[in-house]
Design a protein around this motif. Sequence first.
Motif, PDB file in Angstrom:
ATOM      1  N   MET A   1       0.844  -1.185   0.000  1.00 22.09           N
ATOM      2  CA  MET A   1       0.000   0.000   0.000  1.00 22.09           C
ATOM      3  C   MET A   1       0.890   1.250   0.000  1.00 22.09           C
ATOM      4  SD  MET A   1      -3.039   0.903   2.610  1.00 22.09           S
ATOM      5  CE  MET A   1      -3.393   2.574   2.990  1.00 22.09           C
ATOM      6  N   THR A   2       0.493   2.247  -0.738  1.00 21.41           N
ATOM      7  CA  THR A   2       1.238   3.494  -0.795  1.00 21.41           C
ATOM      8  C   THR A   2       0.957   4.344   0.437  1.00 21.41           C
ATOM      9  OG1 THR A   2      -0.557   4.559  -1.987  1.00 21.41           O
ATOM     10  CG2 THR A   2       1.169   3.553  -3.318  1.00 21.41           C
ATOM     11  N   TYR A   4       0.074   7.350   0.491  1.00 25.68           N
ATOM     12  CA  TYR A   4      -1.030   8.279   0.278  1.00 25.68           C
ATOM     13  C   TYR A   4      -2.361   7.562   0.058  1.00 25.68           C
ATOM     14  CZ  TYR A   4      -0.201   7.091  -4.628  1.00 25.68           C
ATOM     15  OH  TYR A   4      -0.033   6.416  -5.796  1.00 25.68           O
ATOM     16  N   GLY A   5      -2.366   6.260   0.196  1.00 23.91           N
ATOM     17  CA  GLY A   5      -3.554   5.453  -0.098  1.00 23.91           C
ATOM     18  C   GLY A   5      -4.816   5.903   0.603  1.00 23.91           C
ATOM     19  N   GLU A   6      -4.685   6.290   1.872  1.00 20.36           N
ATOM     20  CA  GLU A   6      -5.866   6.702   2.624  1.00 20.36           C
ATOM     21  C   GLU A   6      -6.443   8.020   2.115  1.00 20.36           C
ATOM     22  OE1 GLU A   6      -5.105   6.769   6.804  1.00 20.36           O
ATOM     23  OE2 GLU A   6      -4.437   4.681   6.837  1.00 20.36           O
ATOM     24  N   ASN A   7      -5.616   8.834   1.488  1.00 22.77           N
ATOM     25  CA  ASN A   7      -6.061  10.149   1.006  1.00 22.77           C
ATOM     26  C   ASN A   7      -6.074  10.248  -0.515  1.00 22.77           C
ATOM     27  OD1 ASN A   7      -6.301  11.267   3.652  1.00 22.77           O
ATOM     28  ND2 ASN A   7      -4.087  11.352   3.726  1.00 22.77           N
ATOM     29  N   LYS A   8      -6.098   9.116  -1.162  1.00 17.76           N
ATOM     30  CA  LYS A   8      -6.023   9.083  -2.627  1.00 17.76           C
ATOM     31  C   LYS A   8      -7.125   9.926  -3.272  1.00 17.76           C
ATOM     32  CE  LYS A   8      -5.703   5.726  -6.353  1.00 17.76           C
ATOM     33  NZ  LYS A   8      -5.626   4.285  -6.662  1.00 17.76           N
ATOM     34  N   ARG A   9      -8.326   9.816  -2.759  1.00 15.80           N
ATOM     35  CA  ARG A   9      -9.455  10.557  -3.330  1.00 15.80           C
ATOM     36  C   ARG A   9      -9.235  12.064  -3.210  1.00 15.80           C
ATOM     37  NH1 ARG A   9     -14.693  12.404  -1.910  1.00 15.80           N
ATOM     38  NH2 ARG A   9     -16.236  11.948  -3.491  1.00 15.80           N
ATOM     39  N   GLU A  10      -8.786  12.506  -2.039  1.00 16.06           N
ATOM     40  CA  GLU A  10      -8.538  13.936  -1.817  1.00 16.06           C
ATOM     41  C   GLU A  10      -7.412  14.443  -2.708  1.00 16.06           C
ATOM     42  OE1 GLU A  10      -8.798  11.684   0.665  1.00 16.06           O
ATOM     43  OE2 GLU A  10     -10.641  12.330   1.648  1.00 16.06           O
ATOM     44  N   HIS A  11      -6.378  13.613  -2.867  1.00 21.51           N
ATOM     45  CA  HIS A  11      -5.266  14.006  -3.740  1.00 21.51           C
ATOM     46  C   HIS A  11      -5.728  14.127  -5.185  1.00 21.51           C
ATOM     47  CE1 HIS A  11      -2.334  13.993  -0.647  1.00 21.51           C
ATOM     48  NE2 HIS A  11      -2.296  12.680  -0.470  1.00 21.51           N
ATOM     49  N   GLU A  59       3.194  12.307   3.742  1.00 19.42           N
ATOM     50  CA  GLU A  59       2.643  10.954   3.829  1.00 19.42           C
ATOM     51  C   GLU A  59       3.711   9.909   3.516  1.00 19.42           C
ATOM     52  OE1 GLU A  59      -0.705  11.299   1.238  1.00 19.42           O
ATOM     53  OE2 GLU A  59      -1.956  12.150   2.810  1.00 19.42           O
ATOM     54  N   HIS A  63       4.777   7.107   6.238  1.00 21.10           N
ATOM     55  CA  HIS A  63       4.435   5.716   5.941  1.00 21.10           C
ATOM     56  C   HIS A  63       5.648   4.943   5.425  1.00 21.10           C
ATOM     57  CE1 HIS A  63       2.824   2.402   3.448  1.00 21.10           C
ATOM     58  NE2 HIS A  63       1.979   2.276   4.449  1.00 21.10           N
TER      59      HIS A  63
END
Length: 93
Positions: A1-2, A4-11, A59, A63
């Motif tokens: 998992m990257t 930024y995975g948790e914030n992918k949508r926001e990015h 991030e 991470h």
Amino acid sequence: MTGYGENKREHAMRLRRVEGQIRGLQRMVEEDKYCIDILTQVSAATSALKAFSLALLEEHLAHCVAEATLKGGPEAEAKIKEASDAIARLVRS
């Protein structure tokens, strides 16, 4: 998992806004808008892209680099060097 995975949508949303700013710049040039107005928008787009870069870097450090440093060894050294090089590129831009 990257990192930024948790914030992918926001990015992705942030990048779409930057994309819209760039399209706006293209329109401004096509419509022969005043140079200073275009430069103001370039500054805004640049700031938005830098903000995205800093969020992504944060991030990555939290991470990917943190995970590698827990493991230690050559992988940790490589991740730290990679992050340091990325920071240097951001500072130069």
